[in-house]
Design a protein around this motif. Structure first.
Motif, PDB file in Angstrom:
ATOM      1  N   SER A  54      30.625 -29.755   8.159  1.00 35.67           N
ATOM      2  CA  SER A  54      29.540 -29.977   9.121  1.00 35.67           C
ATOM      3  C   SER A  54      28.855 -31.328   8.891  1.00 35.67           C
ATOM      4  O   SER A  54      29.097 -31.998   7.886  1.00 35.67           O
ATOM      5  CB  SER A  54      28.505 -28.856   8.971  1.00 35.67           C
ATOM      6  N   PRO A  55      27.958 -31.692   9.821  1.00 37.86           N
ATOM      7  CA  PRO A  55      27.157 -32.908   9.602  1.00 37.86           C
ATOM      8  C   PRO A  55      26.225 -32.802   8.386  1.00 37.86           C
ATOM      9  O   PRO A  55      25.718 -33.803   7.905  1.00 37.86           O
ATOM     10  CB  PRO A  55      26.337 -33.030  10.895  1.00 37.86           C
ATOM     11  N   LEU A  56      26.044 -31.593   7.861  1.00 36.84           N
ATOM     12  CA  LEU A  56      25.200 -31.391   6.675  1.00 36.84           C
ATOM     13  C   LEU A  56      25.967 -31.585   5.367  1.00 36.84           C
ATOM     14  O   LEU A  56      25.429 -31.320   4.295  1.00 36.84           O
ATOM     15  CB  LEU A  56      24.599 -29.980   6.695  1.00 36.84           C
ATOM     16  N   HIS A  57      27.215 -32.054   5.444  1.00 36.20           N
ATOM     17  CA  HIS A  57      28.071 -32.173   4.260  1.00 36.20           C
ATOM     18  C   HIS A  57      27.421 -32.945   3.123  1.00 36.20           C
ATOM     19  O   HIS A  57      27.703 -32.692   1.948  1.00 36.20           O
ATOM     20  CB  HIS A  57      29.411 -32.820   4.626  1.00 36.20           C
ATOM     21  N   ALA A  58      26.540 -33.883   3.418  1.00 29.94           N
ATOM     22  CA  ALA A  58      25.962 -34.760   2.385  1.00 29.94           C
ATOM     23  C   ALA A  58      25.217 -33.984   1.303  1.00 29.94           C
ATOM     24  O   ALA A  58      25.101 -34.477   0.175  1.00 29.94           O
ATOM     25  CB  ALA A  58      25.042 -35.798   3.022  1.00 29.94           C
ATOM     26  N   ILE A  59      24.753 -32.776   1.613  1.00 31.34           N
ATOM     27  CA  ILE A  59      24.037 -32.018   0.586  1.00 31.34           C
ATOM     28  C   ILE A  59      24.967 -31.526  -0.519  1.00 31.34           C
ATOM     29  O   ILE A  59      24.502 -31.163  -1.592  1.00 31.34           O
ATOM     30  CB  ILE A  59      23.218 -30.842   1.172  1.00 31.34           C
ATOM     31  N   MET A  60      26.295 -31.541  -0.264  1.00 36.09           N
ATOM     32  CA  MET A  60      27.253 -31.054  -1.262  1.00 36.09           C
ATOM     33  C   MET A  60      28.401 -32.013  -1.532  1.00 36.09           C
ATOM     34  O   MET A  60      29.071 -31.879  -2.547  1.00 36.09           O
ATOM     35  CB  MET A  60      27.863 -29.721  -0.804  1.00 36.09           C
ATOM     36  N   SER A  61      28.662 -32.938  -0.640  1.00 34.70           N
ATOM     37  CA  SER A  61      29.909 -33.695  -0.717  1.00 34.70           C
ATOM     38  C   SER A  61      29.929 -34.792  -1.775  1.00 34.70           C
ATOM     39  O   SER A  61      30.961 -35.417  -1.969  1.00 34.70           O
ATOM     40  CB  SER A  61      30.274 -34.271   0.653  1.00 34.70           C
ATOM     41  N   ARG A  62      28.825 -35.008  -2.457  1.00 38.98           N
ATOM     42  CA  ARG A  62      28.852 -35.984  -3.547  1.00 38.98           C
ATOM     43  C   ARG A  62      29.714 -35.477  -4.708  1.00 38.98           C
ATOM     44  O   ARG A  62      30.327 -36.253  -5.427  1.00 38.98           O
ATOM     45  CB  ARG A  62      27.433 -36.265  -4.025  1.00 38.98           C
ATOM     46  N   ARG A  63      29.763 -34.155  -4.877  1.00 34.17           N
ATOM     47  CA  ARG A  63      30.522 -33.573  -5.982  1.00 34.17           C
ATOM     48  C   ARG A  63      31.621 -32.616  -5.553  1.00 34.17           C
ATOM     49  O   ARG A  63      32.445 -32.223  -6.369  1.00 34.17           O
ATOM     50  CB  ARG A  63      29.582 -32.848  -6.929  1.00 34.17           C
ATOM     51  N   LEU A  64      31.615 -32.200  -4.295  1.00 35.98           N
ATOM     52  CA  LEU A  64      32.605 -31.239  -3.819  1.00 35.98           C
ATOM     53  C   LEU A  64      33.389 -31.819  -2.650  1.00 35.98           C
ATOM     54  O   LEU A  64      32.835 -32.523  -1.815  1.00 35.98           O
ATOM     55  CB  LEU A  64      31.937 -29.941  -3.351  1.00 35.98           C
ATOM     56  N   LEU A  65      34.667 -31.477  -2.599  1.00 37.81           N
ATOM     57  CA  LEU A  65      35.518 -31.833  -1.473  1.00 37.81           C
ATOM     58  C   LEU A  65      36.249 -30.584  -1.024  1.00 37.81           C
ATOM     59  O   LEU A  65      36.217 -29.553  -1.700  1.00 37.81           O
ATOM     60  CB  LEU A  65      36.498 -32.950  -1.840  1.00 37.81           C
ATOM     61  N   LEU A  66      36.903 -30.682   0.103  1.00 41.52           N
ATOM     62  CA  LEU A  66      37.791 -29.617   0.564  1.00 41.52           C
ATOM     63  C   LEU A  66      39.216 -30.099   0.394  1.00 41.52           C
ATOM     64  O   LEU A  66      39.536 -31.227   0.780  1.00 41.52           O
ATOM     65  CB  LEU A  66      37.555 -29.294   2.043  1.00 41.52           C
ATOM     66  N   ILE A  67      40.048 -29.264  -0.175  1.00 40.58           N
ATOM     67  CA  ILE A  67      41.466 -29.582  -0.294  1.00 40.58           C
ATOM     68  C   ILE A  67      42.247 -28.519   0.463  1.00 40.58           C
ATOM     69  O   ILE A  67      41.961 -27.325   0.332  1.00 40.58           O
ATOM     70  CB  ILE A  67      41.918 -29.680  -1.770  1.00 40.58           C
ATOM     71  N   THR A  68      43.187 -28.973   1.283  1.00 45.78           N
ATOM     72  CA  THR A  68      44.058 -28.076   2.036  1.00 45.78           C
ATOM     73  C   THR A  68      45.481 -28.334   1.575  1.00 45.78           C
ATOM     74  O   THR A  68      45.949 -29.471   1.581  1.00 45.78           O
ATOM     75  CB  THR A  68      43.929 -28.322   3.552  1.00 45.78           C
ATOM     76  N   PHE A  69      46.147 -27.262   1.162  1.00 45.88           N
ATOM     77  CA  PHE A  69      47.506 -27.369   0.640  1.00 45.88           C
ATOM     78  C   PHE A  69      48.313 -26.172   1.134  1.00 45.88           C
ATOM     79  O   PHE A  69      47.757 -25.185   1.611  1.00 45.88           O
ATOM     80  CB  PHE A  69      47.503 -27.436  -0.890  1.00 45.88           C
ATOM     81  N   THR A  70      49.613 -26.284   0.988  1.00 47.10           N
ATOM     82  CA  THR A  70      50.520 -25.221   1.416  1.00 47.10           C
ATOM     83  C   THR A  70      51.033 -24.470   0.195  1.00 47.10           C
ATOM     84  O   THR A  70      51.477 -25.091  -0.776  1.00 47.10           O
ATOM     85  CB  THR A  70      51.711 -25.816   2.202  1.00 47.10           C
ATOM     86  N   GLY A  71      50.960 -23.153   0.243  1.00 49.50           N
ATOM     87  CA  GLY A  71      51.469 -22.321  -0.848  1.00 49.50           C
ATOM     88  C   GLY A  71      52.970 -22.506  -1.007  1.00 49.50           C
ATOM     89  O   GLY A  71      53.697 -22.485  -0.018  1.00 49.50           O
ATOM     90  N   ARG A  72      53.405 -22.669  -2.237  1.00 52.09           N
ATOM     91  CA  ARG A  72      54.830 -22.942  -2.479  1.00 52.09           C
ATOM     92  C   ARG A  72      55.704 -21.723  -2.226  1.00 52.09           C
ATOM     93  O   ARG A  72      56.875 -21.865  -1.908  1.00 52.09           O
ATOM     94  CB  ARG A  72      55.032 -23.484  -3.897  1.00 52.09           C
TER      95      ARG A  72
END
Length: 160
Positions: free
Chosen positions: A33-51
């Motif tokens: 969301s546009p509110l990402h700045a409250i958390m995005s300094r230390r957290l990211l989202l990672i999207t991956f495919t299960g092997r």
């Protein structure tokens, strides 16, 4: 001095149910969301495919950015989905990227990377059951035990 049992180690690795089912969806929503700045300094989202399943997973995780490289400390075995040279999608500070992974599993490499990660984000030490000394460095014995519990480092190279 109490001996660490297998169940102690398992409990330290396992993400509590309430984090997976309640907190992670909330954090994912905020980071998108546009509110990402409250958390995005230390957290990211990672999207991956299960092997094994081929299913896509998106999870919030702490990171350390060094130029075009993201360092992610991971535990358990889910990182095995992040094969060397594999592509992942990451959302960092409100921007999406496709990155290429490199998994670091040698103890010296993991130890060095975790020193930097934990200095930047001491909160992650709690998730890893690593205590910090008064000067803010991880206690060696705790960090070595975390590495023995299948901890690894994932380096994600972002486009330059």
């Amino acid at each position: 001095m109490a001996m660490e049992t297998t169940s102690d180690v398992t409990q330290q690795r396992r993400v509590p149910f309430w984090i997976r089912t309640l907190l992670n969806p909330l954090v994912r929503g905020i980071l998108r969301s546009p509110l990402h700045a409250i958390m995005s300094r230390r957290l990211l989202l990672i999207t991956f495919t299960g092997r094994k399943t081929g299913k896509q997973f998106t999870t919030p995780i702490s990171y350390l950015r060094d130029g075009d490289v993201l360092l992610i400390g991971v535990g358990g075995s889910w990182w095995k989905n992040l094969r060397n040279g594999g592509k992942v999608q990451v959302r960092v500070r409100g921007r999406s990227y496709t990155g290429v992974t490199e998994v670091v599993t040698d103890k010296a490499g993991i130890y060095q990377a975790y020193q930097a990660i934990l200095a930047h984000n001491p909160t992650q030490a709690r998730f890893m059951a690593v205590r910090m000394d008064p000067s803010g460095h991880p206690i060696d014995g705790d960090l070595l035990r975390a590495i023995q519990r299948r901890a690894a480092i994932v380096r994600i190279q972002l486009p330059g």
